[in-house]
Design a protein around this motif. Structure first.
Motif, PDB file in Angstrom:
ATOM      1  N   ILE A 215       0.827  -1.206   0.000  1.00 47.26           N
ATOM      2  CA  ILE A 215       0.000   0.000   0.000  1.00 47.26           C
ATOM      3  C   ILE A 215       0.863   1.259   0.000  1.00 47.26           C
ATOM      4  CG2 ILE A 215      -1.732   1.328   1.255  1.00 47.26           C
ATOM      5  CD1 ILE A 215      -2.827  -1.185  -0.009  1.00 47.26           C
ATOM      6  N   ALA A 216       1.908   1.263   0.830  1.00 47.91           N
ATOM      7  CA  ALA A 216       2.779   2.445   0.912  1.00 47.91           C
ATOM      8  C   ALA A 216       3.429   2.732  -0.437  1.00 47.91           C
ATOM      9  CB  ALA A 216       3.844   2.239   1.988  1.00 47.91           C
ATOM     10  N   GLY A 217       3.928   1.670  -1.078  1.00 48.85           N
ATOM     11  CA  GLY A 217       4.534   1.849  -2.389  1.00 48.85           C
ATOM     12  C   GLY A 217       3.525   2.310  -3.418  1.00 48.85           C
ATOM     13  N   GLY A 218       2.307   1.734  -3.356  1.00 46.29           N
ATOM     14  CA  GLY A 218       1.271   2.115  -4.315  1.00 46.29           C
ATOM     15  C   GLY A 218       0.879   3.573  -4.199  1.00 46.29           C
ATOM     16  N   LEU A 219       0.661   4.031  -2.979  1.00 46.58           N
ATOM     17  CA  LEU A 219       0.262   5.424  -2.774  1.00 46.58           C
ATOM     18  C   LEU A 219       1.398   6.379  -3.136  1.00 46.58           C
ATOM     19  CD1 LEU A 219      -1.699   5.125   0.605  1.00 46.58           C
ATOM     20  CD2 LEU A 219      -2.635   5.331  -1.703  1.00 46.58           C
ATOM     21  N   THR A 220       2.643   5.992  -2.818  1.00 53.14           N
ATOM     22  CA  THR A 220       3.780   6.855  -3.141  1.00 53.14           C
ATOM     23  C   THR A 220       3.977   6.965  -4.646  1.00 53.14           C
ATOM     24  OG1 THR A 220       4.867   6.181  -1.087  1.00 53.14           O
ATOM     25  CG2 THR A 220       6.232   7.249  -2.734  1.00 53.14           C
ATOM     26  N   ARG A 264      12.596  -2.433   0.284  1.00 55.30           N
ATOM     27  CA  ARG A 264      12.333  -3.013   1.599  1.00 55.30           C
ATOM     28  C   ARG A 264      11.059  -3.850   1.643  1.00 55.30           C
ATOM     29  NH1 ARG A 264      13.588   2.308   5.434  1.00 55.30           N
ATOM     30  NH2 ARG A 264      15.814   2.506   4.898  1.00 55.30           N
ATOM     31  N   ALA A 265      10.207  -3.734   0.623  1.00 55.66           N
ATOM     32  CA  ALA A 265       8.906  -4.415   0.642  1.00 55.66           C
ATOM     33  C   ALA A 265       9.066  -5.904   0.370  1.00 55.66           C
ATOM     34  CB  ALA A 265       7.973  -3.788  -0.399  1.00 55.66           C
ATOM     35  N   SER A 266       8.340  -6.719   1.128  1.00 54.08           N
ATOM     36  CA  SER A 266       8.367  -8.164   0.902  1.00 54.08           C
ATOM     37  C   SER A 266       7.568  -8.548  -0.336  1.00 54.08           C
ATOM     38  CB  SER A 266       7.810  -8.892   2.124  1.00 54.08           C
ATOM     39  OG  SER A 266       6.477  -8.471   2.391  1.00 54.08           O
ATOM     40  N   ASN A 267       6.573  -7.741  -0.687  1.00 50.49           N
ATOM     41  CA  ASN A 267       5.758  -7.974  -1.876  1.00 50.49           C
ATOM     42  C   ASN A 267       5.631  -6.644  -2.623  1.00 50.49           C
ATOM     43  OD1 ASN A 267       3.985  -9.112  -3.753  1.00 50.49           O
ATOM     44  ND2 ASN A 267       2.189  -8.607  -2.514  1.00 50.49           N
ATOM     45  N   PRO A 268       6.664  -6.261  -3.386  1.00 50.22           N
ATOM     46  CA  PRO A 268       6.681  -4.935  -4.019  1.00 50.22           C
ATOM     47  C   PRO A 268       5.546  -4.721  -5.007  1.00 50.22           C
ATOM     48  CG  PRO A 268       8.422  -6.320  -4.906  1.00 50.22           C
ATOM     49  CD  PRO A 268       7.847  -7.056  -3.739  1.00 50.22           C
ATOM     50  N   LEU A 269       5.184  -3.455  -5.164  1.00 50.12           N
ATOM     51  CA  LEU A 269       4.107  -3.097  -6.090  1.00 50.12           C
ATOM     52  C   LEU A 269       4.441  -3.559  -7.502  1.00 50.12           C
ATOM     53  CD1 LEU A 269       1.417  -1.426  -6.372  1.00 50.12           C
ATOM     54  CD2 LEU A 269       2.883   0.469  -7.089  1.00 50.12           C
ATOM     55  N   ILE A 270       5.676  -3.310  -7.944  1.00 47.91           N
ATOM     56  CA  ILE A 270       6.128  -3.758  -9.256  1.00 47.91           C
ATOM     57  C   ILE A 270       7.092  -4.920  -9.021  1.00 47.91           C
ATOM     58  CG2 ILE A 270       7.303  -3.131 -11.393  1.00 47.91           C
ATOM     59  CD1 ILE A 270       6.495  -0.261 -10.907  1.00 47.91           C
ATOM     60  N   PRO A 271       6.648  -6.162  -9.229  1.00 47.57           N
ATOM     61  CA  PRO A 271       7.505  -7.321  -8.948  1.00 47.57           C
ATOM     62  C   PRO A 271       8.825  -7.256  -9.707  1.00 47.57           C
ATOM     63  CG  PRO A 271       5.237  -8.011  -9.327  1.00 47.57           C
ATOM     64  CD  PRO A 271       5.312  -6.555  -9.687  1.00 47.57           C
ATOM     65  N   THR A 272       9.848  -7.809  -9.105  1.00 42.41           N
ATOM     66  CA  THR A 272      11.185  -7.796  -9.686  1.00 42.41           C
ATOM     67  C   THR A 272      11.183  -8.398 -11.093  1.00 42.41           C
ATOM     68  OG1 THR A 272      12.135  -8.054  -7.484  1.00 42.41           O
ATOM     69  CG2 THR A 272      13.577  -8.529  -9.354  1.00 42.41           C
ATOM     70  N   GLY A 273      11.778  -7.684 -12.021  1.00 45.26           N
ATOM     71  CA  GLY A 273      11.934  -8.188 -13.377  1.00 45.26           C
ATOM     72  C   GLY A 273      10.816  -7.853 -14.337  1.00 45.26           C
ATOM     73  N   VAL A 274       9.662  -7.416 -13.842  1.00 45.62           N
ATOM     74  CA  VAL A 274       8.530  -7.150 -14.739  1.00 45.62           C
ATOM     75  C   VAL A 274       8.866  -6.053 -15.745  1.00 45.62           C
ATOM     76  CG1 VAL A 274       6.179  -6.244 -14.847  1.00 45.62           C
ATOM     77  CG2 VAL A 274       6.739  -7.994 -13.195  1.00 45.62           C
ATOM     78  N   LEU A 275       9.507  -5.006 -15.272  1.00 49.53           N
ATOM     79  CA  LEU A 275       9.810  -3.870 -16.151  1.00 49.53           C
ATOM     80  C   LEU A 275      10.780  -4.219 -17.262  1.00 49.53           C
ATOM     81  CD1 LEU A 275      10.087  -0.926 -13.591  1.00 49.53           C
ATOM     82  CD2 LEU A 275       8.374  -1.194 -15.381  1.00 49.53           C
ATOM     83  N   THR A 276      11.523  -5.300 -17.116  1.00 46.20           N
ATOM     84  CA  THR A 276      12.509  -5.655 -18.132  1.00 46.20           C
ATOM     85  C   THR A 276      12.188  -6.965 -18.825  1.00 46.20           C
ATOM     86  OG1 THR A 276      13.862  -6.717 -16.416  1.00 46.20           O
ATOM     87  CG2 THR A 276      14.355  -4.422 -16.928  1.00 46.20           C
ATOM     88  N   THR A 277      10.987  -7.486 -18.602  1.00 44.67           N
ATOM     89  CA  THR A 277      10.606  -8.781 -19.167  1.00 44.67           C
ATOM     90  C   THR A 277      10.145  -8.659 -20.607  1.00 44.67           C
ATOM     91  OG1 THR A 277       9.952  -9.647 -17.001  1.00 44.67           O
ATOM     92  CG2 THR A 277       9.056 -10.762 -18.935  1.00 44.67           C
ATOM     93  N   GLU A 401       1.285 -14.983 -15.884  1.00 48.04           N
ATOM     94  CA  GLU A 401      -0.119 -14.583 -15.871  1.00 48.04           C
ATOM     95  C   GLU A 401      -0.510 -13.863 -14.582  1.00 48.04           C
ATOM     96  OE1 GLU A 401      -2.966 -17.546 -16.769  1.00 48.04           O
ATOM     97  OE2 GLU A 401      -2.481 -17.606 -18.911  1.00 48.04           O
ATOM     98  N   ASN A 402       0.101 -14.242 -13.472  1.00 43.93           N
ATOM     99  CA  ASN A 402      -0.272 -13.596 -12.207  1.00 43.93           C
ATOM    100  C   ASN A 402       0.273 -12.175 -12.090  1.00 43.93           C
ATOM    101  OD1 ASN A 402       2.432 -14.160 -11.836  1.00 43.93           O
ATOM    102  ND2 ASN A 402       2.186 -15.121  -9.840  1.00 43.93           N
ATOM    103  N   LYS A 403       0.974 -11.731 -13.129  1.00 46.84           N
ATOM    104  CA  LYS A 403       1.483 -10.355 -13.160  1.00 46.84           C
ATOM    105  C   LYS A 403       0.935  -9.575 -14.352  1.00 46.84           C
ATOM    106  CE  LYS A 403       5.810 -11.505 -10.773  1.00 46.84           C
ATOM    107  NZ  LYS A 403       5.512 -12.926 -10.570  1.00 46.84           N
ATOM    108  N   HIS A 404      -0.070 -10.118 -15.025  1.00 44.69           N
ATOM    109  CA  HIS A 404      -0.625  -9.438 -16.196  1.00 44.69           C
ATOM    110  C   HIS A 404      -1.311  -8.128 -15.829  1.00 44.69           C
ATOM    111  CE1 HIS A 404      -0.709 -12.803 -19.468  1.00 44.69           C
ATOM    112  NE2 HIS A 404       0.484 -12.637 -18.922  1.00 44.69           N
ATOM    113  N   GLY A 405      -1.855  -8.061 -14.629  1.00 48.33           N
ATOM    114  CA  GLY A 405      -2.505  -6.814 -14.209  1.00 48.33           C
ATOM    115  C   GLY A 405      -1.517  -5.670 -14.128  1.00 48.33           C
ATOM    116  N   VAL A 406      -0.401  -5.902 -13.447  1.00 48.31           N
ATOM    117  CA  VAL A 406       0.590  -4.838 -13.313  1.00 48.31           C
ATOM    118  C   VAL A 406       1.271  -4.564 -14.655  1.00 48.31           C
ATOM    119  CG1 VAL A 406       2.563  -6.297 -12.645  1.00 48.31           C
ATOM    120  CG2 VAL A 406       2.427  -3.945 -11.839  1.00 48.31           C
TER     121      VAL A 406
END
Length: 477
Positions: A215-220, A264-277, A401-406
């Motif tokens: 939530i903190a990452g999303g709002l920021t 620092r987030a255990s479940n980041p808003l943008i999962p690792t690697g998505v931006l470069t996939t 598929e579980n990252k298609h939304g982001v």
């Protein structure tokens, strides 16, 4: 045949029907978003005259929507992945419809702008949720490509037919431009409620992910993007407005804060690697430039036709019907071309068409007529048919598929940033002269923006095409 076997057979037969029903609803919602903003583009002069906005400020009717749309897109996409795509999609759709109706009864400009901001924010949740519903309903391959071609064709037709509908409705009363999307929204909500399967119960892992939603990452991130887009559109209104640099500074601070939070987030808003996939970064860049070029072109051309040539909103709307060629090409020809040549080649062809079309409009002057505009309209129709669907299909290639939304949120964020950049840059050039009333050369100068943006998108597409030929195994991975 036993009762259980009959149930299995019935389920297998119903799945394709339900999949196409989901496509119809999700595509309808995208069409709704497109027709909403396109109708507003045509109605802007009438709205501005009625509520007292000058040419330099009229873009806020569009820009406020785009500002919120871009700001909430990634948060909306991630929320759909974690909280449930159906839940987010239908909730956003009903709020979108409600605030569209409120826009129709607004009496003051500030009320209208607030309504547009909230409508844009709900679209920021609705679009990536709908996109991920579609990509997870259809498996990757020819069937998904066909579904996305239809999705892109009808979604893009919202931008195109919205101009016609906007002209017709504005000629009666510009408030109808707000009431029409509200009615469509209610209809799509009812259809979606009946046709979209309920979100699956969360597994223990998914439930933990829900509790750990960033939530903190999303709002920021949302605040950072809203600040950035606000700075862009403020710059478009006036290069001397101090709010622009302040907004850019705030966006920088918020972006740095977001990066710290994500690490620092255990479940980041943008999962690792998505931006470069896969092709996601390429598709996002092309989408930003293409949609930015289109919005800039449509905004300037609408003002040119109505303010310089004295066309009525209805005449303006009917002029844009020539782009309806996209509705014939996209569902029938585009999937065949994609199957034979691939998404990237088809997209590059569309980018070449739109670049030529925008360059041709640079010759328009105070004596130009419909026939002078027709080649550009036809080329833009071809471009939408070849770009919109294939580009969104390419964007999720290789993405889980579980990252298609982001992933959808990232692509459509690029679209909205492009829209904000395009309209702002065109506005700066349009109103940057020392006379109060825009002259023919002012419109010609502003039309350089879409021509240059389309040319840059074509260059990126060509580079990607070369990269695919020289490094096919890396791109495929």
């Amino acid at each position: 045949m036993t009762e259980s076997e009959a149930t299995v057979v019935s389920d297998k037969l119903s799945r394709p029907r339900r999949a196409w029903a989901v496509l119809a609803v999700v595509t309808g919602a995208l069409f709704l978003e497109g027709i909403d903003i396109a109708m507003l583009n045509v109605a802007v002069p009438s709205i501005a005259a009625d509520i007292g906005l000058d040419t330099g400020s009229a873009h806020w009717v569009i820009s406020t929507y785009v500002l919120a749309y871009a700001g909430f897109m990634i948060l909306g996409g991630r929320a759909a992945d974690v909280l449930g795509r159906r839940r987010i999609f239908l909730t956003a759709l009903v709020v979108f419809a409600a605030f569209s109706a409120l826009g129709g009864i607004a009496q003051d400009s500030w009320v209208l702008i607030v309504v547009r901001f909230i409508t844009g924010a709900t679209a920021g949740f609705m679009t990536p949720a709908g996109f991920s519903l579609l990509t997870t309903t259809f498996s990757e391959g020819a069937l998904r490509n066909k579904a996305l071609a239809i999705y892109g064709a009808i979604g893009a037709s919202g931008f195109l037919l919205g101009v016609v509908a906007g002209g017709l409705l504005t000629s009666l009363d510009w408030r109808l431009v707000f009431f029409a999307p509200a009615l469509f929204g209610v209809a799509f909500f009812v259809a979606g409620w009946a046709s979209i399967n309920p979100d699956q119960p969360r597994s223990a892992e998914a439930a933990h992910e829900h509790r750990q939603l960033d939530i903190a990452g999303g709002l920021t991130l949302t605040a950072a993007m809203v600040s950035l887009v606000f700075g862009i559109v403020t710059l478009g209104e006036s290069v001397t407005n101090p709010l622009g640099p302040i907004a850019f500074g705030l966006a920088t601070v918020l972006t740095v804060t977001f990066v710290v939070i994500e690490k620092r987030a255990s479940n980041p808003l943008i999962p690792t690697g998505v931006l470069t996939t896969g092709l996601l970064p390429w598709a996002s860049s092309i989408g930003l430039l293409f949609i930015g070029a289109f919005f800039a072109w449509q905004f300037v051309l609408t003002l040119y036709l109505q303010e310089l040539l004295d066309w009525t909103p209805l005449q303006t709307g009917f002029a844009f019907t020539a782009m309806g060629i996209e509705l014939v090409i996209a569902p029938f020809l585009t999937p065949k071309l994609v199957e034979r040549f691939g998404n990237v080649t088809v997209v590059v062809t569309g980018l070449a068409a739109v670049t030529v079309g925008f360059v041709l409009t640079l010759r328009l002057d105070s004596d130009s007529g419909f026939l002078d505009l027709l080649p550009s309209l036809l080329l833009l129709g071809v471009a939408f048919a070849f770009i919109y669907g294939p580009l969104t299909a390419a964007a999720v290639e290789g993405v889980d598929e579980n990252k298609h939304g982001v992933a959808g949120g990232i692509v459509y964020t690029g679209f909205q940033f492009g829209a904000a950049l395009g309209v702002s840059a065109a506005t700066i050039l349009l109103v940057g002269s020392d006379h109060d009333v825009a002259q023919p050369h002012d419109y010609q100068r502003a039309l350089v923006v879409p021509a240059v943006a389309a040319g840059l998108a074509l260059l990126i597409g060509l580079l990607l095409s070369v990269r695919q030929r020289t490094q096919p195994e890396e791109v495929a991975a």
